[in-house]
Scaffold this motif. Structure first.
Motif, PDB file in Angstrom:
ATOM      1  N   LEU A   1      20.615 -46.526   3.647  1.00 45.76           N
ATOM      2  CA  LEU A   1      20.320 -45.970   2.337  1.00 45.76           C
ATOM      3  C   LEU A   1      20.552 -47.081   1.305  1.00 45.76           C
TER       4      LEU A   1
ATOM      5  N   CYS B   1      18.899 -45.652  -5.130  1.00 45.73           N
ATOM      6  CA  CYS B   1      19.244 -44.225  -5.165  1.00 45.73           C
ATOM      7  C   CYS B   1      19.385 -43.737  -6.604  1.00 45.73           C
TER       8      CYS B   1
ATOM      9  N   CYS C   1      19.406 -35.509  -0.341  1.00 44.50           N
ATOM     10  CA  CYS C   1      19.817 -35.827   1.027  1.00 44.50           C
ATOM     11  C   CYS C   1      21.135 -35.160   1.382  1.00 44.50           C
TER      12      CYS C   1
ATOM     13  N   CYS D   1      21.293 -32.578   4.344  1.00 44.98           N
ATOM     14  CA  CYS D   1      21.941 -33.110   5.540  1.00 44.98           C
ATOM     15  C   CYS D   1      23.369 -33.584   5.238  1.00 44.98           C
TER      16      CYS D   1
ATOM     17  N   PHE E   1      25.148 -37.478   4.973  1.00 42.30           N
ATOM     18  CA  PHE E   1      25.228 -38.081   3.639  1.00 42.30           C
ATOM     19  C   PHE E   1      26.296 -37.414   2.780  1.00 42.30           C
TER      20      PHE E   1
ATOM     21  N   VAL F   1      18.238 -35.484   9.256  1.00 45.05           N
ATOM     22  CA  VAL F   1      18.023 -36.798   8.644  1.00 45.05           C
ATOM     23  C   VAL F   1      16.548 -37.007   8.304  1.00 45.05           C
TER      24      VAL F   1
ATOM     25  N   ALA G   1      15.718 -35.391   5.115  1.00 47.70           N
ATOM     26  CA  ALA G   1      16.266 -36.142   3.985  1.00 47.70           C
ATOM     27  C   ALA G   1      15.408 -37.368   3.682  1.00 47.70           C
ATOM     28  N   ILE G   2      14.963 -38.060   4.716  1.00 40.43           N
ATOM     29  CA  ILE G   2      14.115 -39.243   4.528  1.00 40.43           C
ATOM     30  C   ILE G   2      12.809 -38.855   3.842  1.00 40.43           C
TER      31      ILE G   2
ATOM     32  N   CYS H   1      13.366 -37.724  -0.014  1.00 41.63           N
ATOM     33  CA  CYS H   1      13.913 -38.671  -1.001  1.00 41.63           C
ATOM     34  C   CYS H   1      12.820 -39.106  -1.987  1.00 41.63           C
TER      35      CYS H   1
ATOM     36  N   ILE I   1      15.846 -44.156   1.819  1.00 43.72           N
ATOM     37  CA  ILE I   1      16.503 -43.888   3.093  1.00 43.72           C
ATOM     38  C   ILE I   1      15.533 -44.225   4.219  1.00 43.72           C
TER      39      ILE I   1
END
Length: 64
Positions: A7, A12, A18, A22, A26, A47, A50-51, A54, A59
């Protein structure tokens, strides 16, 4: 080669998506300025969500 979760904290924007999707992979930094990876070698299925969620695409999976 092994892969690990990465990450980019400089990119960010602290949206927390994220962390919400998850939490086993994170968390937010102590000051809440950016997200952090809890476990670089996580196998959590969330995950990928989350990827893909984003908004700044900071990520990713990387290989050692």
């Amino acid at each position: 080669m092994a892969k690990y979760l990465y990450l980019d904290q400089d990119e960010c924007m602290a949206c927390e998506s994220c962390v919400e999707l998850c939490p086993e992979a994170f968390r937010m930094s102590s000051a809440g300025e950016y997200a952090e990876v809890i476990d670089l070698n996580t196998t959590a299925e969330c995950v990928e969500d989350a990827i893909s969620t984003c908004p700044v695409e900071c990520i990713e999976w990387r290989e050692e």
